[in-house]
Scaffold this active site. Sequence first.
Site, PDB file in Angstrom:
ATOM      1  N   TYR A   1       0.827  -1.211   0.000  1.00  0.00           N
ATOM      2  CA  TYR A   1       0.000   0.000   0.000  1.00  0.00           C
ATOM      3  C   TYR A   1       0.859   1.257   0.000  1.00  0.00           C
ATOM      4  O   TYR A   1       2.084   1.196   0.166  1.00  0.00           O
ATOM      5  CB  TYR A   1      -0.940  -0.006   1.205  1.00  0.00           C
ATOM      6  CG  TYR A   1      -0.284   0.381   2.529  1.00  0.00           C
ATOM      7  CD1 TYR A   1       0.581  -0.493   3.183  1.00  0.00           C
ATOM      8  CD2 TYR A   1      -0.525   1.628   3.118  1.00  0.00           C
ATOM      9  CE1 TYR A   1       1.171  -0.142   4.391  1.00  0.00           C
ATOM     10  CE2 TYR A   1       0.064   1.987   4.328  1.00  0.00           C
ATOM     11  CZ  TYR A   1       0.903   1.100   4.961  1.00  0.00           C
ATOM     12  OH  TYR A   1       1.492   1.453   6.141  1.00  0.00           O
TER      13      TYR A   1
ATOM     14  N   ARG B   1      -8.188 -20.359  -0.924  1.00  0.00           N
ATOM     15  CA  ARG B   1      -7.084 -20.237   0.037  1.00  0.00           C
ATOM     16  C   ARG B   1      -6.037 -21.325  -0.158  1.00  0.00           C
ATOM     17  O   ARG B   1      -6.332 -22.507  -0.082  1.00  0.00           O
ATOM     18  CB  ARG B   1      -7.610 -20.282   1.473  1.00  0.00           C
ATOM     19  CG  ARG B   1      -6.515 -19.986   2.500  1.00  0.00           C
ATOM     20  CD  ARG B   1      -7.054 -19.930   3.917  1.00  0.00           C
ATOM     21  NE  ARG B   1      -5.997 -19.532   4.843  1.00  0.00           N
ATOM     22  CZ  ARG B   1      -5.095 -20.376   5.341  1.00  0.00           C
ATOM     23  NH1 ARG B   1      -5.129 -21.643   5.020  1.00  0.00           N
ATOM     24  NH2 ARG B   1      -4.156 -19.930   6.164  1.00  0.00           N
TER      25      ARG B   1
ATOM     26  N   LYS C   1       6.435  -1.842   1.871  1.00  0.00           N
ATOM     27  CA  LYS C   1       5.261  -1.253   2.525  1.00  0.00           C
ATOM     28  C   LYS C   1       4.097  -2.237   2.428  1.00  0.00           C
ATOM     29  O   LYS C   1       3.156  -2.070   1.642  1.00  0.00           O
ATOM     30  CB  LYS C   1       4.924   0.119   1.918  1.00  0.00           C
ATOM     31  CG  LYS C   1       4.135   1.004   2.878  1.00  0.00           C
ATOM     32  CD  LYS C   1       4.205   2.448   2.489  1.00  0.00           C
ATOM     33  CE  LYS C   1       3.249   3.341   3.264  1.00  0.00           C
ATOM     34  NZ  LYS C   1       3.366   3.328   4.713  1.00  0.00           N
TER      35      LYS C   1
ATOM     36  N   GLU D   1      12.442   2.694  14.075  1.00  0.00           N
ATOM     37  CA  GLU D   1      11.474   3.697  13.608  1.00  0.00           C
ATOM     38  C   GLU D   1      10.233   3.605  14.467  1.00  0.00           C
ATOM     39  O   GLU D   1      10.169   2.785  15.388  1.00  0.00           O
ATOM     40  CB  GLU D   1      11.135   3.484  12.125  1.00  0.00           C
ATOM     41  CG  GLU D   1      10.451   2.153  11.845  1.00  0.00           C
ATOM     42  CD  GLU D   1      10.092   1.936  10.374  1.00  0.00           C
ATOM     43  OE1 GLU D   1       9.956   2.906   9.620  1.00  0.00           O
ATOM     44  OE2 GLU D   1       9.929   0.757   9.999  1.00  0.00           O
TER      45      GLU D   1
ATOM     46  N   LEU E   1      11.018   1.292   7.016  1.00  0.00           N
ATOM     47  CA  LEU E   1      10.429   1.759   5.765  1.00  0.00           C
ATOM     48  C   LEU E   1      11.222   2.989   5.318  1.00  0.00           C
ATOM     49  O   LEU E   1      11.433   3.903   6.120  1.00  0.00           O
ATOM     50  CB  LEU E   1       8.960   2.145   5.972  1.00  0.00           C
ATOM     51  CG  LEU E   1       8.297   2.569   4.665  1.00  0.00           C
ATOM     52  CD1 LEU E   1       7.906   1.342   3.855  1.00  0.00           C
ATOM     53  CD2 LEU E   1       7.082   3.436   4.917  1.00  0.00           C
TER      54      LEU E   1
HETATM   55  N1  PDD Z   1       2.926   5.175   7.363  1.00  0.00           N
HETATM   56  N2  PDD Z   1       7.570   3.877   8.925  1.00  0.00           N
HETATM   57  C1  PDD Z   1       6.432   3.163   8.877  1.00  0.00           C
HETATM   58  C2  PDD Z   1       6.413   1.814   9.507  1.00  0.00           C
HETATM   59  C3  PDD Z   1       5.290   3.697   8.255  1.00  0.00           C
HETATM   60  O1  PDD Z   1       4.163   2.990   8.187  1.00  0.00           O
HETATM   61  C4  PDD Z   1       5.358   5.013   7.692  1.00  0.00           C
HETATM   62  C5  PDD Z   1       4.182   5.643   6.997  1.00  0.00           C
HETATM   63  C6  PDD Z   1       6.566   5.717   7.778  1.00  0.00           C
HETATM   64  C7  PDD Z   1       6.732   7.083   7.170  1.00  0.00           C
HETATM   65  O2  PDD Z   1       6.781   7.001   5.774  1.00  0.00           O
HETATM   66  P1  PDD Z   1       6.322   8.199   4.831  1.00  0.00           P
HETATM   67  O3  PDD Z   1       7.120   9.389   5.235  1.00  0.00           O
HETATM   68  O4  PDD Z   1       6.657   7.735   3.476  1.00  0.00           O
HETATM   69  O5  PDD Z   1       4.855   8.394   5.065  1.00  0.00           O
HETATM   70  C8  PDD Z   1       7.653   5.111   8.387  1.00  0.00           C
HETATM   71  C9  PDD Z   1       1.737   5.641   6.672  1.00  0.00           C
HETATM   72  C10 PDD Z   1       1.546   7.114   6.732  1.00  0.00           C
HETATM   73  C11 PDD Z   1       0.562   4.849   7.181  1.00  0.00           C
HETATM   74  O6  PDD Z   1       0.721   3.647   7.329  1.00  0.00           O
HETATM   75  O7  PDD Z   1      -0.524   5.423   7.391  1.00  0.00           O
END
Ligand code: PDD
Length: 290
Positions: free
Chosen positions: A33, A99, A146, A178, A202
């Site tokens: 996503y 499945r 992601k 993170e 990420l």
């Molecule tokens: N999440 N680390 C993780 C685990 C994340 O899920 C996200 C973003 C980030 C920041 O990435 P970016 O700057 O590209 O948004 C770091 C999104 C916003 C979410 O899952 O809603």
Amino acid sequence: MSEIVYLNGKFVPYEEALVPVEDRGNLFADGVYEVIRFYSGQPFLMKAHMERLERSAREIRLPAIDIEALTEAGLETVRRNGIGDGTLYIQVTRGPAPRNHAFPPNPRPTVFMIARSLARPGKELRGQGVTCITVPDIRWLRCDIKSIGLLPNVLGKQQAREAGAFEALFVRDGVVTEGTSTNAFAVREGRIVTYPEDEHILPGITRRLILAIARREGIEVVEEALNVDELDRVDELLISSTTIEVMPVVSVDGRPVGGGRPGPVARKLQEQYDRLVEKVASGESIDDLI
Ligand code: PDD
């Protein structure tokens, strides 16, 4: 007005956007996503997000996706819903199939997008900063993808909420990787220290923008792991994401960070970030910054 959702090439009312129960996203979290920010209806770093989506899809061996067509459809989803400040959520799964863990012989990916209004974080919150807790990083070793498999992130965020904190920071082998939905940065002796881009985090688009802004402002950037026991001694701590932008952290596990108040580096990054948001909102692209 009912929301209009994009599903597999069509724009349909929310109630009609239905996915078979045996979609592999539903069964196995077999999908990827993106979340993309819009300001005044204009996309913020959409190109980088779409490139990351393409990479995530490739890494989990989804059939190739047409990024140009998806970008157009995403912009149209935002337009049709009259979104000003908001987000576009894009999800691609390996689609419906009986499945069975192994890939189906002819996967038909499910592509879904929804656009929602989301105000920028309030001035007050950005000015006073937020609190975090730490939780063990129990995730897999491909956090660079992601993936929609977010259970450790969900549990971590909920633990933060129940502790009255804004975010949970993951700790793996004694270092902060993170947040559950954010990247993390410390400021130490005038330098920004952040976990390097590898399979444990990420590669945040906001992270990349922040590092680009910092370098432009003459702030040195060090991409290395930050020990969790060093948090007491850092000058500032920040988290970032597409939705929360740049957010100062003023305490971790109940202990103040950097005097318990947002510091000058956070303020400078926020100021520069605001300028870029204004630029984008007025129709300019900042894609070439990162
Ligand atoms: N999440 N680390 C993780 C685990 C994340 O899920 C996200 C973003 C980030 C920041 O990435 P970016 O700057 O590209 O948004 C770091 C999104 C916003 C979410 O899952 O809603």
